[in-house]
Structure formats: C-alpha cells, structure tokens
Motif scaffolding. Structure first.
Motif, short mmCIF file in Angstrom:
data_model
loop_
_atom_site.label_atom_id
_atom_site.label_comp_id
_atom_site.label_asym_id
_atom_site.label_seq_id
_atom_site.Cartn_x
_atom_site.Cartn_y
_atom_site.Cartn_z
N CYS A 11 1.25 -0.81 0.24
CA CYS A 11 0.11 -0.01 0.35
C CYS A 11 0.83 1.09 -0.25
O CYS A 11 1.41 1.59 0.80
N VAL A 45 -3.21 0.39 -3.86
CA VAL A 45 -3.44 -1.13 -3.23
C VAL A 45 -2.84 -2.33 -3.82
O VAL A 45 -3.89 -1.75 -5.09
N ILE A 50 -6.92 -3.85 2.15
CA ILE A 50 -5.80 -2.85 2.54
C ILE A 50 -6.01 -3.55 4.03
O ILE A 50 -6.82 -4.03 4.69
#
Length: 88
Positions: A11, A45, A50
């Motif tokens: 991320c 992402v 996430i």
C-alpha cells in the motif's frame, strides 16, 4: 471497498506538486503513516484489500477531513486506486 488482510508494504500513496506537476510517493507501512495523507492524494493498493490497521486509519482520516474515499481504476489491473476527494 475491502479493508482486510493485505500487507501494508503493498500500500502506498502519491501526491502531485501543483507547481511542478511531479508526483511524490508516500510509503504506507503502518497506520501512523496514514497521517501523512491529505485531500487529493491517491492511495494505491496491490489488489483491493488494505491491512486492517491501515484501512481503519484511512477511514478515520477521511471522516476527519470530511472527504470521500473514491475507488478508481489504473492501467495495472492488479492495483486499485482510491482518491481522497475533497468535501462536497
């Protein structure tokens, strides 16, 4: 939007400098890193998940800013982008 189970190292975010039009990368390895984000940043992402603590921090930041988190596509089908959109 899924907010589960992906390693934080997958991320990151980017911010464009309004004067130079250059993009800078913001690494998001922990929930504390989310505090670096601002309106109009893009969060990327790998996949569409996430890590829980980063996702929770991101949702809190978006609520605090009165912003919206809008999913957007990229040219890489394995990467999902979320735009931190300004308040309406």
């Amino acid at each position: 939007m899924k907010i589960t189970q992906l390693a934080g190292s997958s991320c990151w975010a980017s911010r464009q400098n309004a004067k130079t039009k250059a993009f800078s990368r913001i690494e998001l390895h922990t929930a504390e890193d989310v505090s670096k984000l601002a309106i109009n940043d893009n969060v990327f992402v790998a996949g569409d998940d996430i890590e829980d603590d980063i996702g929770t921090a991101l949702q809190s930041l978006v609520e605090e800013l009165g912003a919206s988190l809008i999913p957007d596509s990229t040219s890489n089908k394995r990467v999902t982008r979320y735009w931190i959109a300004p308040p309406r």
